[in-house]
Design an enzyme around this catalytic site. Structure first.
Site, PDB file in Angstrom:
ATOM      1  N   SER A 194      48.883  95.139  81.848  1.00 39.57           N
ATOM      2  CA  SER A 194      48.857  94.962  83.302  1.00 39.57           C
ATOM      3  C   SER A 194      47.646  94.183  83.787  1.00 39.57           C
ATOM      4  O   SER A 194      47.590  93.795  84.953  1.00 39.57           O
ATOM      5  CB  SER A 194      48.903  96.324  84.006  1.00 39.57           C
ATOM      6  OG  SER A 194      47.789  97.121  83.641  1.00 39.57           O
ATOM      7  N   GLY A 195      46.670  93.943  82.915  1.00 39.87           N
ATOM      8  CA  GLY A 195      45.485  93.185  83.300  1.00 39.87           C
ATOM      9  C   GLY A 195      45.714  91.689  83.235  1.00 39.87           C
ATOM     10  O   GLY A 195      46.792  91.215  82.867  1.00 39.87           O
ATOM     11  N   PHE A 196      44.683  90.931  83.575  1.00 36.96           N
ATOM     12  CA  PHE A 196      44.806  89.477  83.570  1.00 36.96           C
ATOM     13  C   PHE A 196      45.107  88.935  82.175  1.00 36.96           C
ATOM     14  O   PHE A 196      45.997  88.101  82.004  1.00 36.96           O
ATOM     15  CB  PHE A 196      43.525  88.828  84.105  1.00 36.96           C
ATOM     16  CG  PHE A 196      43.352  88.923  85.595  1.00 36.96           C
ATOM     17  CD1 PHE A 196      44.437  89.080  86.439  1.00 36.96           C
ATOM     18  CD2 PHE A 196      42.090  88.834  86.167  1.00 36.96           C
ATOM     19  CE1 PHE A 196      44.283  89.153  87.817  1.00 36.96           C
ATOM     20  CE2 PHE A 196      41.916  88.902  87.538  1.00 36.96           C
ATOM     21  CZ  PHE A 196      43.010  89.063  88.361  1.00 36.96           C
ATOM     22  N   THR A 197      44.343  89.380  81.170  1.00 35.87           N
ATOM     23  CA  THR A 197      44.572  88.844  79.826  1.00 35.87           C
ATOM     24  C   THR A 197      45.915  89.304  79.278  1.00 35.87           C
ATOM     25  O   THR A 197      46.619  88.533  78.620  1.00 35.87           O
ATOM     26  CB  THR A 197      43.444  89.244  78.865  1.00 35.87           C
ATOM     27  OG1 THR A 197      43.330  90.675  78.808  1.00 35.87           O
ATOM     28  CG2 THR A 197      42.123  88.654  79.293  1.00 35.87           C
ATOM     29  N   CYS A 209      35.093  84.399  75.711  1.00 39.70           N
ATOM     30  CA  CYS A 209      35.225  83.138  76.453  1.00 39.70           C
ATOM     31  C   CYS A 209      33.917  82.351  76.508  1.00 39.70           C
ATOM     32  O   CYS A 209      33.896  81.154  76.210  1.00 39.70           O
ATOM     33  CB  CYS A 209      35.767  83.399  77.855  1.00 39.70           C
ATOM     34  SG  CYS A 209      34.861  84.631  78.807  1.00 39.70           S
ATOM     35  N   ASN A 231      38.978  80.106  80.686  1.00 43.10           N
ATOM     36  CA  ASN A 231      38.551  81.375  80.095  1.00 43.10           C
ATOM     37  C   ASN A 231      39.711  82.328  79.834  1.00 43.10           C
ATOM     38  O   ASN A 231      39.638  83.189  78.951  1.00 43.10           O
ATOM     39  CB  ASN A 231      37.523  82.069  80.995  1.00 43.10           C
ATOM     40  CG  ASN A 231      38.084  82.434  82.351  1.00 43.10           C
ATOM     41  OD1 ASN A 231      38.414  81.560  83.144  1.00 43.10           O
ATOM     42  ND2 ASN A 231      38.196  83.721  82.637  1.00 43.10           N
TER      43      ASN A 231
END
Length: 346
Positions: free
Chosen positions: A12-15, A147, A310
């Site tokens: 559910s996170g960005f990555t 990153c 990133n």
């Protein structure tokens, strides 16, 4: 039907969302599970609106399915705590956190809060494919590079490969990063009113990625990170002072020798137009890294530039690239697409 199955833990996170996006169009990997403690049973598209067409719901991380590869998109400390369950569920675990990037326990004591599975550190393979792709095939644990470290290493690597630097020279690394580096949870400093318009030093010294850079270049660096007003991107400007005279021809030779056969590296050094040097905006949304340089003969200085997204080359894209190699898939599979241009304000 794709040949390999994949699960994304912490999806559910960005990555996690970025890994899902990449795998949704991957020719050889199919996502069979995406986990989230907070959004169990909700559709993936309800959290990641760009993935509304994906027929998948979040499930509990306590009920991992058997897959070929598991992408752990979790905060620092989670993977080392649950690595046994991850390995029971998958032949290959690709960890996008810092849990297995460093080689020895004492480094985690110095830079983090220790490590509770130090016996696994020498079994994990660091993943920056341009640096060590030969170590990735068949790896059980793959530690995807960070990153900021990726941006710095990509820029500096040719200088070591070409013997322009030997390890004792002064190296100053200045990285400027976008707000997505803070993750979906973010914080006060990542909110739009606080982030908009800033060039904010947030780690003048002691950034944890400094350890990663030093480990894989074999020398010390002076590292500073700034938060800037963009959503995606990491831009590294590295100032180095070689002991011996260096020409532009030497630099061109070193960079070409290091990267001429690399599918995701572009050499951008001077020329004409607006984008004369590497810039995150030019690679946004892609797995490409741009690298370049300029020579300052008056001050006996070489300035090296590196730009990545990133979220991609610095995270999800690099993880998928590493997984491709680990599984024996064509390494560019699912990643051969250009970035977005133009890209608007964050």
């Amino acid at each position: 039907m794709s040949g390999y199955t994949a699960s994304v833990v912490g999806a559910s996170g960005f990555t996690g969302g970025e890994v899902l996006r990449l795998l949704s169009g991957h020719p050889e990997m199919a996502v069979t599970q995406a986990t989230s403690r907070s959004y169990e049973n909700k559709t993936v598209g309800s959290i990641h609106p760009n993935l509304r067409g994906m027929d998948l719901r979040f499930s509990s991380p306590e009920e991992l399915e058997s897959v070929d590869v598991l992408f752990a998109c979790t905060p620092h400390g989670v993977s080392m705590e649950h690595i046994d369950a991850f390995q029971d569920a998958a032949d290959t675990v690709v960890d996008l956190s810092a849990d297995f990037r460093l080689d020895i326990e004492s480094q985690y004591d110095e830079w983090y809060d220790g490590h509770n599975r130090p016996e696994l550190l020498d079994k994990a393979e660091y993943a920056l494919p341009e640096l060590n792709r030969e170590n990735l095939p068949g790896a059980d644990i793959v530690a995807s590079g960070g990153c900021n470290a990726t941006a710095a290493i990509m820029g500096l690597k040719p200088l070591f490969d070409g013997d322009i630097l030997g390890g004792g020279e002064q190296i100053v690394v200045d990285v400027k990063v976008g707000s997505s580096e803070g993750g979906a949870g973010g914080g006060e400093a990542s909110s739009h009113p606080e982030r908009s318009g800033v060039v904010r030093p947030y780690a003048p010294t002691g950034h944890r990625h400094e350890a990663e850079i030093e480990q894989f270049l074999g020398t010390g660096v002076s590292f500073t990170a700034h938060a800037v007003d963009m959503t995606r991107g990491a831009s590294a400007t590295c100032h180095v002072y070689p002991e011996e005279p260096v020409s532009k021809g030497d630099l061109w030779s070193a960079f070409r020798e290091s990267y001429e056969d690399e599918p995701f590296v572009r050499l951008v050094a001077g020329g004409s137009g607006v984008y004369r040097y590497p810039e995150p905006k030019a690679v946004a949304g892609s797995n490409y890294a741009e690298v370049g340089f300029e020579l300052d003969p008056t001050n006996k200085r070489v300035v090296v530039f590196s730009a990545i997204d990133n979220m991609m080359k610095g995270s999800a894209g690099q993880a998928v690239h590493a997984a491709n190699i680990a599984l024996g898939i064509e390494e560019t599979a699912g990643l051969e697409f250009a970035g977005l241009h133009p890209v608007g304000a964050p």
